[in-house]
Design a protein around this motif. Structure first.
Motif, short mmCIF file in Angstrom:
data_model
loop_
_atom_site.label_atom_id
_atom_site.label_comp_id
_atom_site.label_asym_id
_atom_site.label_seq_id
_atom_site.Cartn_x
_atom_site.Cartn_y
_atom_site.Cartn_z
N GLN A 135 -10.49 -8.15 6.67
CA GLN A 135 -9.75 -7.27 7.58
C GLN A 135 -8.25 -7.54 7.51
O GLN A 135 -7.45 -6.60 7.46
N ARG A 136 -7.87 -8.82 7.50
CA ARG A 136 -6.45 -9.16 7.41
C ARG A 136 -5.84 -8.64 6.12
O ARG A 136 -4.71 -8.16 6.08
N CYS A 137 -6.60 -8.73 5.05
CA CYS A 137 -6.13 -8.26 3.75
C CYS A 137 -5.89 -6.74 3.78
O CYS A 137 -4.84 -6.26 3.36
N LEU A 138 -6.88 -6.00 4.26
CA LEU A 138 -6.77 -4.54 4.28
C LEU A 138 -5.72 -4.06 5.28
O LEU A 138 -4.98 -3.11 5.01
N GLY B 142 -3.17 -5.87 6.13
CA GLY B 142 -1.90 -6.34 5.58
C GLY B 142 -1.27 -5.35 4.60
O GLY B 142 -0.05 -5.25 4.52
N VAL B 143 -2.10 -4.64 3.86
CA VAL B 143 -1.57 -3.63 2.92
C VAL B 143 -1.54 -2.25 3.56
O VAL B 143 -1.25 -1.26 2.90
N ARG B 144 -1.88 -2.19 4.84
CA ARG B 144 -1.83 -0.97 5.65
C ARG B 144 -2.76 0.13 5.10
O ARG B 144 -2.41 1.31 5.09
N LEU B 145 -3.94 -0.28 4.66
CA LEU B 145 -4.94 0.69 4.24
C LEU B 145 -5.62 1.21 5.50
O LEU B 145 -6.18 0.44 6.27
N PRO B 146 -5.59 2.52 5.73
CA PRO B 146 -6.22 3.07 6.95
C PRO B 146 -7.71 2.73 7.01
O PRO B 146 -8.41 2.79 6.01
N ARG B 147 -8.19 2.40 8.19
CA ARG B 147 -9.60 2.02 8.36
C ARG B 147 -10.54 3.14 7.96
O ARG B 147 -11.66 2.89 7.54
N ASP B 148 -10.09 4.37 8.06
CA ASP B 148 -10.91 5.51 7.64
C ASP B 148 -11.18 5.50 6.14
O ASP B 148 -12.08 6.20 5.67
N TYR C 11 -0.60 -4.75 -6.66
CA TYR C 11 0.59 -3.93 -6.45
C TYR C 11 0.71 -3.52 -4.98
O TYR C 11 1.81 -3.56 -4.41
N ALA C 12 -0.41 -3.16 -4.37
CA ALA C 12 -0.39 -2.78 -2.95
C ALA C 12 0.06 -3.95 -2.09
O ALA C 12 0.83 -3.77 -1.13
N HIS C 13 -0.37 -5.16 -2.43
CA HIS C 13 0.06 -6.34 -1.69
C HIS C 13 1.56 -6.58 -1.85
O HIS C 13 2.25 -6.89 -0.89
N PHE C 14 2.04 -6.47 -3.09
CA PHE C 14 3.48 -6.68 -3.32
C PHE C 14 4.30 -5.62 -2.59
O PHE C 14 5.31 -5.93 -1.98
N ARG C 15 3.85 -4.39 -2.68
CA ARG C 15 4.59 -3.30 -2.04
C ARG C 15 4.64 -3.47 -0.52
O ARG C 15 5.65 -3.18 0.11
#
Length: 119
Positions: A33-36, A38-44, A86-90
């Motif tokens: 959960q923290r990972c997702l 953290g990269v602001r991936l919508p829960r949907d 890349y998503a993490h870096f961004r």
């Protein structure tokens, strides 16, 4: 043409780890959960990751019998984790979860590809 992997157990191991990751992602523990988040991936959209990992695990298993399928799937898994990095870096989310989860899986996927087909 690229054949089946020389070391089938490496590919099977990667498939097992991806399957386990997908199952865990159905009800993500805190570190996922923290990972997702953290990269602001919508829960949907979290379900897409579960489907992607299940299909990757299936492709790796099928590829143990059919030439080229495991190789192609392994390359796609590497691409998936490169995009995740890349998503993490961004998002500038480079905490412990990034190094253990994302980069660890990227390193494992690359190792399976290189060792599994080197000979």
């Amino acid at each position: 043409m690229i054949d089946t992997p020389h070391y089938w157990w490496l590919t099977a191991g990667l498939a097992l780890v991806l399957f386990g990751d997908a199952v865990m992602s159905l009800r993500p523990p805190g570190f996922i959960q923290r990972c997702l988040d953290g990269v602001r991936l919508p829960r949907d959209w979290w379900w897409v990751l579960v489907v992607t990992k299940l299909l990757a695990a299936a492709g790796l298993v099928v590829g143990l019998a059919y030439p080229g399928v495991a190789f192609t799937t392994n390359v796609a898994v590497i691409g998936y984790f490169v995009c995740a990095a890349y998503a993490h870096f961004r998002a500038r989310f480079l905490k412990r979860e990034f190094w253990l989860n994302c980069m660890g899986m990227l390193a494992f996927s690359v190792t399976v590809l290189l060792v599994g087909y080197a000979v």
